[in-house]
Write an enzyme that holds these catalytic residues in place. Sequence first.
Site, PDB file in Angstrom:
ATOM      1  N   HIS A 112      42.606  27.618  51.132  1.00 53.44           N
ATOM      2  CA  HIS A 112      42.659  28.887  50.400  1.00 53.44           C
ATOM      3  C   HIS A 112      41.709  28.912  49.210  1.00 53.44           C
ATOM      4  O   HIS A 112      41.517  27.926  48.519  1.00 53.44           O
ATOM      5  CB  HIS A 112      44.082  29.166  49.930  1.00 53.44           C
ATOM      6  CG  HIS A 112      44.651  28.099  49.022  1.00 53.44           C
ATOM      7  ND1 HIS A 112      44.443  28.078  47.669  1.00 53.44           N
ATOM      8  CD2 HIS A 112      45.401  27.014  49.306  1.00 53.44           C
ATOM      9  CE1 HIS A 112      45.067  27.047  47.138  1.00 53.44           C
ATOM     10  NE2 HIS A 112      45.652  26.369  48.107  1.00 53.44           N
ATOM     11  N   ASP A 113      41.084  30.050  49.027  1.00 59.43           N
ATOM     12  CA  ASP A 113      40.248  30.341  47.863  1.00 59.43           C
ATOM     13  C   ASP A 113      38.957  29.529  47.814  1.00 59.43           C
ATOM     14  O   ASP A 113      38.300  29.487  46.767  1.00 59.43           O
ATOM     15  CB  ASP A 113      41.033  30.141  46.556  1.00 59.43           C
ATOM     16  CG  ASP A 113      42.296  30.975  46.523  1.00 59.43           C
ATOM     17  OD1 ASP A 113      42.176  32.221  46.477  1.00 59.43           O
ATOM     18  OD2 ASP A 113      43.408  30.406  46.549  1.00 59.43           O
ATOM     19  N   GLY A 125      42.006  23.468  48.316  1.00 63.93           N
ATOM     20  CA  GLY A 125      41.931  24.797  47.740  1.00 63.93           C
ATOM     21  C   GLY A 125      40.932  24.914  46.605  1.00 63.93           C
ATOM     22  O   GLY A 125      40.710  23.968  45.852  1.00 63.93           O
TER      23      GLY A 125
END
Length: 262
Positions: A121-122, A139
């Site tokens: 994520h991200d 992340g």
Amino acid sequence: MAEVHPTAIVDPKAELAAGVAVGPYAVIGAGVRIGEGTSVGAHCTIEGPTTIGRDNRIFQFASLGSAPQDMKYRGEPTELHIGDRNTIREFCTFSRGTVQDTGVTSIGDDNWIMAYVHIAHDCAVGNRTILANNATLAGHVHLGDWVFIGGLTGIHQFVKVGAHAMAGFGSHVSQDIPPFMTVAGNPLSVHGLNVEGLRRRGFSRERIAHLKQIHRLLYRQGLTLEEAKQQIAGLPGGDAEMRGDVETMLAFLAQSSRGIVR
């Protein structure tokens, strides 16, 4: 029109452009948008909100746009963005973003992403990168353009990797990697300038020599980081490309949050 295998499942709220090909048993969810000429292999799962550009090749068993592996995630409508002309090989897993960051995981254009790569994520992946088999991005990792990540390499949360850098096979990356450098190992260490990669991208002999000066100031002169930054800023101007390389390095060092590998 898109070419969808009869065994594939495409949600009515998905948008497939002309020339998209979807293979057997693939599942395309609501909120997925796929650009012209992209192919999706057998047994792939793509969940939304996810936007995929044109002329990508997504091989069988990839899982893209799933919920982030973050215990703080509460079902917010975060996104995955994938650009154009990427190759995404078997069993890759790319997660959507979280509201604790920008809410978007992004992959740029012309990337070569091999089997079993995980992009969490991200993350923000630039253009023309190569991620070898089993490379893992935790992340919030940022990769610059033309980065090469060797197989079985793990990158810690929030690490930044500068443009044209290379991490060798099986590296454990827990600090930022400055642009143009080659690193490897556990513990991680800098092995020099990524000379071969720069040559392949058309860097002149003079430009590479200028970058070697930057490398020496950062890693061979016994300077503190602040002293090295001052001396890098004071290097002779050279041409526009050399000045641009100095600016790239200084900007990266200024933005480093985990500290650079030294």
